[in-house]
Design a protein around this motif. Sequence first.
Motif, mmCIF file in Angstrom:
data_model
loop_
_atom_site.group_PDB
_atom_site.id
_atom_site.type_symbol
_atom_site.label_atom_id
_atom_site.label_comp_id
_atom_site.label_asym_id
_atom_site.label_seq_id
_atom_site.Cartn_x
_atom_site.Cartn_y
_atom_site.Cartn_z
ATOM 1 N N GLU A 46 0.863 -1.178 0.000
ATOM 2 C CA GLU A 46 0.000 0.000 0.000
ATOM 3 C C GLU A 46 0.900 1.228 0.000
ATOM 4 O OE1 GLU A 46 -3.783 -0.910 2.650
ATOM 5 O OE2 GLU A 46 -2.000 -1.886 3.481
ATOM 6 N N GLN A 47 0.960 1.914 -1.125
ATOM 7 C CA GLN A 47 1.901 3.020 -1.304
ATOM 8 C C GLN A 47 1.178 4.366 -1.228
ATOM 9 O OE1 GLN A 47 5.580 3.220 -3.995
ATOM 10 N NE2 GLN A 47 3.997 4.097 -5.311
ATOM 11 N N PHE A 48 1.730 5.272 -0.433
ATOM 12 C CA PHE A 48 1.201 6.628 -0.317
ATOM 13 C C PHE A 48 1.911 7.511 -1.338
ATOM 14 C CE2 PHE A 48 0.931 4.648 3.897
ATOM 15 C CZ PHE A 48 -0.442 4.682 4.065
ATOM 16 N N THR A 49 1.110 8.232 -2.127
ATOM 17 C CA THR A 49 1.683 8.983 -3.243
ATOM 18 C C THR A 49 0.925 10.281 -3.465
ATOM 19 O OG1 THR A 49 2.383 8.754 -5.561
ATOM 20 C CG2 THR A 49 0.237 7.850 -4.982
ATOM 21 N N GLN A 50 1.533 11.184 -4.224
ATOM 22 C CA GLN A 50 0.921 12.463 -4.578
ATOM 23 C C GLN A 50 1.333 12.838 -5.989
ATOM 24 O OE1 GLN A 50 2.606 14.972 -1.492
ATOM 25 N NE2 GLN A 50 0.731 14.885 -0.270
ATOM 26 N N SER A 51 0.399 13.360 -6.773
ATOM 27 C CA SER A 51 0.718 13.720 -8.147
ATOM 28 C C SER A 51 1.622 14.949 -8.216
ATOM 29 C CB SER A 51 -0.566 13.974 -8.942
ATOM 30 O OG SER A 51 -1.273 15.077 -8.416
ATOM 31 N N PHE A 52 1.588 15.800 -7.209
ATOM 32 C CA PHE A 52 2.404 17.015 -7.245
ATOM 33 C C PHE A 52 3.732 16.854 -6.510
ATOM 34 C CE2 PHE A 52 -0.824 17.403 -3.914
ATOM 35 C CZ PHE A 52 -0.037 17.579 -2.775
ATOM 36 N N ASN A 53 4.064 15.619 -6.108
ATOM 37 C CA ASN A 53 5.358 15.337 -5.502
ATOM 38 C C ASN A 53 6.240 14.681 -6.555
ATOM 39 O OD1 ASN A 53 7.498 13.807 -4.087
ATOM 40 N ND2 ASN A 53 6.485 14.556 -2.243
ATOM 41 N N GLY A 54 7.327 15.332 -6.915
ATOM 42 C CA GLY A 54 8.166 14.878 -8.012
ATOM 43 C C GLY A 54 8.975 13.635 -7.755
ATOM 44 N N LEU A 82 -4.267 14.236 -1.077
ATOM 45 C CA LEU A 82 -4.328 15.664 -1.376
ATOM 46 C C LEU A 82 -4.174 15.974 -2.866
ATOM 47 C CD1 LEU A 82 -2.264 17.048 1.636
ATOM 48 C CD2 LEU A 82 -4.753 17.150 1.330
ATOM 49 N N ASP A 83 -4.631 15.071 -3.728
ATOM 50 C CA ASP A 83 -4.649 15.380 -5.152
ATOM 51 C C ASP A 83 -5.963 14.886 -5.749
ATOM 52 O OD1 ASP A 83 -4.409 12.643 -5.696
ATOM 53 O OD2 ASP A 83 -2.268 12.738 -6.091
ATOM 54 N N GLN A 84 -6.139 15.031 -7.051
ATOM 55 C CA GLN A 84 -7.413 14.724 -7.695
ATOM 56 C C GLN A 84 -7.759 13.241 -7.710
ATOM 57 O OE1 GLN A 84 -6.472 17.300 -11.280
ATOM 58 N NE2 GLN A 84 -8.680 17.590 -11.165
ATOM 59 N N LEU A 85 -6.781 12.388 -7.445
ATOM 60 C CA LEU A 85 -7.018 10.957 -7.460
ATOM 61 C C LEU A 85 -7.213 10.375 -6.058
ATOM 62 C CD1 LEU A 85 -4.491 9.894 -10.245
ATOM 63 C CD2 LEU A 85 -6.980 10.095 -10.418
ATOM 64 N N ALA A 86 -7.275 11.228 -5.065
ATOM 65 C CA ALA A 86 -7.490 10.765 -3.697
ATOM 66 C C ALA A 86 -8.888 10.170 -3.554
ATOM 67 C CB ALA A 86 -7.306 11.924 -2.720
ATOM 68 N N SER A 87 -8.980 9.045 -2.872
ATOM 69 C CA SER A 87 -10.264 8.376 -2.677
ATOM 70 C C SER A 87 -11.122 9.147 -1.682
ATOM 71 C CB SER A 87 -10.043 6.949 -2.156
ATOM 72 O OG SER A 87 -11.267 6.358 -1.777
ATOM 73 N N GLU A 88 -12.372 9.398 -2.078
ATOM 74 C CA GLU A 88 -13.299 10.093 -1.184
ATOM 75 C C GLU A 88 -13.601 9.264 0.059
ATOM 76 O OE1 GLU A 88 -16.780 11.158 -3.329
ATOM 77 O OE2 GLU A 88 -15.733 12.538 -4.699
ATOM 78 N N ASP A 89 -13.422 7.953 -0.042
ATOM 79 C CA ASP A 89 -13.701 7.090 1.102
ATOM 80 C C ASP A 89 -12.736 7.328 2.262
ATOM 81 O OD1 ASP A 89 -15.817 5.857 -0.194
ATOM 82 O OD2 ASP A 89 -14.570 4.267 -1.028
ATOM 83 N N LEU A 90 -11.598 7.976 1.972
ATOM 84 C CA LEU A 90 -10.582 8.189 2.999
ATOM 85 C C LEU A 90 -10.444 9.658 3.389
ATOM 86 C CD1 LEU A 90 -7.811 5.739 1.727
ATOM 87 C CD2 LEU A 90 -9.259 5.475 3.756
ATOM 88 N N LEU A 91 -11.410 10.476 3.018
ATOM 89 C CA LEU A 91 -11.327 11.903 3.324
ATOM 90 C C LEU A 91 -11.608 12.160 4.803
ATOM 91 C CD1 LEU A 91 -11.070 14.862 2.383
ATOM 92 C CD2 LEU A 91 -13.550 14.813 1.956
ATOM 93 N N ASP A 92 -10.667 12.828 5.459
ATOM 94 C CA ASP A 92 -10.867 13.300 6.833
ATOM 95 C C ASP A 92 -11.583 14.639 6.731
ATOM 96 O OD1 ASP A 92 -10.739 14.320 9.401
ATOM 97 O OD2 ASP A 92 -8.716 13.584 9.785
ATOM 98 N N THR A 93 -12.872 14.631 7.012
ATOM 99 C CA THR A 93 -13.671 15.841 6.813
ATOM 100 C C THR A 93 -13.296 16.967 7.768
ATOM 101 O OG1 THR A 93 -15.391 14.912 8.258
ATOM 102 C CG2 THR A 93 -15.634 14.565 5.879
ATOM 103 N N SER A 94 -12.553 16.649 8.817
ATOM 104 C CA SER A 94 -12.169 17.690 9.769
ATOM 105 C C SER A 94 -11.027 18.562 9.264
ATOM 106 C CB SER A 94 -11.768 17.065 11.115
ATOM 107 O OG SER A 94 -10.565 16.312 10.987
ATOM 108 N N ASN A 95 -10.196 18.006 8.351
ATOM 109 C CA ASN A 95 -9.034 18.772 7.889
ATOM 110 C C ASN A 95 -8.719 18.582 6.403
ATOM 111 O OD1 ASN A 95 -7.920 16.191 7.823
ATOM 112 N ND2 ASN A 95 -6.789 16.461 9.734
ATOM 113 N N GLN A 194 1.753 14.571 -13.373
ATOM 114 C CA GLN A 194 2.649 14.061 -12.342
ATOM 115 C C GLN A 194 3.941 14.862 -12.372
ATOM 116 O OE1 GLN A 194 2.439 11.385 -9.872
ATOM 117 N NE2 GLN A 194 4.183 12.655 -9.283
ATOM 118 N N ARG A 195 4.278 15.479 -11.246
ATOM 119 C CA ARG A 195 5.565 16.167 -11.168
ATOM 120 C C ARG A 195 6.691 15.147 -11.259
ATOM 121 N NH1 ARG A 195 5.983 21.380 -9.441
ATOM 122 N NH2 ARG A 195 8.009 21.091 -10.454
#
Length: 300
Positions: A46-54, A82-95, A194-195
Motif C-alpha cells: 500500500e503506497q502513499f503517493t501524490q501527483s504534485f510530488n516529483g 491531497l490530489d485529484q485521485l485521492a479516494s473520497e472514502d478516505l477523506l478526513d472531513t475535519s481537515n 505528475q511532477r
Amino acid sequence: MKRVLFALSILMASFACKKDNLDPADVYIPDIPAVPARFSQNILIEQFTQSFNGQCPLGDLLLDTILSTNPDRIAAVNIHSLDQLASEDLLDTSNGLNLMDEYYNITGLYPAGMINRNISGTSDLSIYNYATTVNSTLSRIPRCGLAIDANDLPNGYLNLSVHVGFSEDLWGSYRLHVYLVENNFQSTDSSYFQRNDFSQSGATPDSNLIFYNLPDPIFGYAFPYVLREIITPAMEGEVIPTASTVKGKDYIRNYIIDLRNKNTSNYSIIAFVDKYGTTATAHQIENSRMVQVGKVAAWN
C-alpha cells in the motif's frame, strides 16, 4: 453450478451491499473449491503517493519492477493524498487530509509504502526497502488464505464473492478489507499531471532513470494501481466473527458494486485479512488476494 438466488430473504441474509437500492437480479453463489490445508503467502504493498510530488514516479517504477517478479503473489495499490485521485472514502472531513495517510504514514514523506502493514519504524515504509522486505515476507506460512469470484457482471453490477479460509484456529481481532482498484488511469485533461523531479529540468535530475528524458511535469502520465473505492468500512474493515476464524472454515462475504460506465477490464479487486491493532505499528496483514474484474482467483 452457479445457483440463482430468487428468495429476497436469502439475498438479504447473504449479501452485504455497499450501494443502496440496487436491483440484485441474477445474483449467484460462486464456485470456489473447499478450503485447502495450506496457503501461500501473498503480499500487498500500500503506497502513499501524490501527483504534485516529483519523487513519486520512482515509487511507481519500483512497484512495477517488484510486481513483475511474482505477479500472482504480489499486489499493489496507490493511495493518493491531497490530489485529484485521492479516494473520497478516505477523506478526513475535519481537515481535508487522507485518513489512511494520517494513520499509517509515520514518515510524512512521499512516496512511502507499507508491506503487509508490517511497520515497526520509518524504515519499513521506505521504497528502497521494498525488494528486501518482499523477499523475506514471501517465505512466511500464512494461517489463512483468500479466493475471489469477480466473474459475474450483469448489467454493469459486479456480484463479488470474497472467501476467507483458515488452515488453523486464529485468536484475536481479524478484519476483512476489500478495495476496488483502477489498474491504470490516464487522461488528456491537463489538470491530471505528475511532477517529475528526475527530469533533466527537474529538481533532482537523474540520467540513470527513464524519467530523465521526460518533462516536469508529465502530462498524460499513466497513474498505476489507483485506489478508487473501499468496499468495506474504510479504516476498520469488517470484523470476521471469532466463530469463523477456525481451521477449515470458509467465511464468505458478498457485495454488489456499481461498475456501470466503467471499463471493467481496467479494474481489479484486492481483498485482504488484517490482524487488527489499535496503533499503526500493531497491524499485520495475514494474507491477501487480487483478481481482475471479470475473472476468478482460486485459493492462494
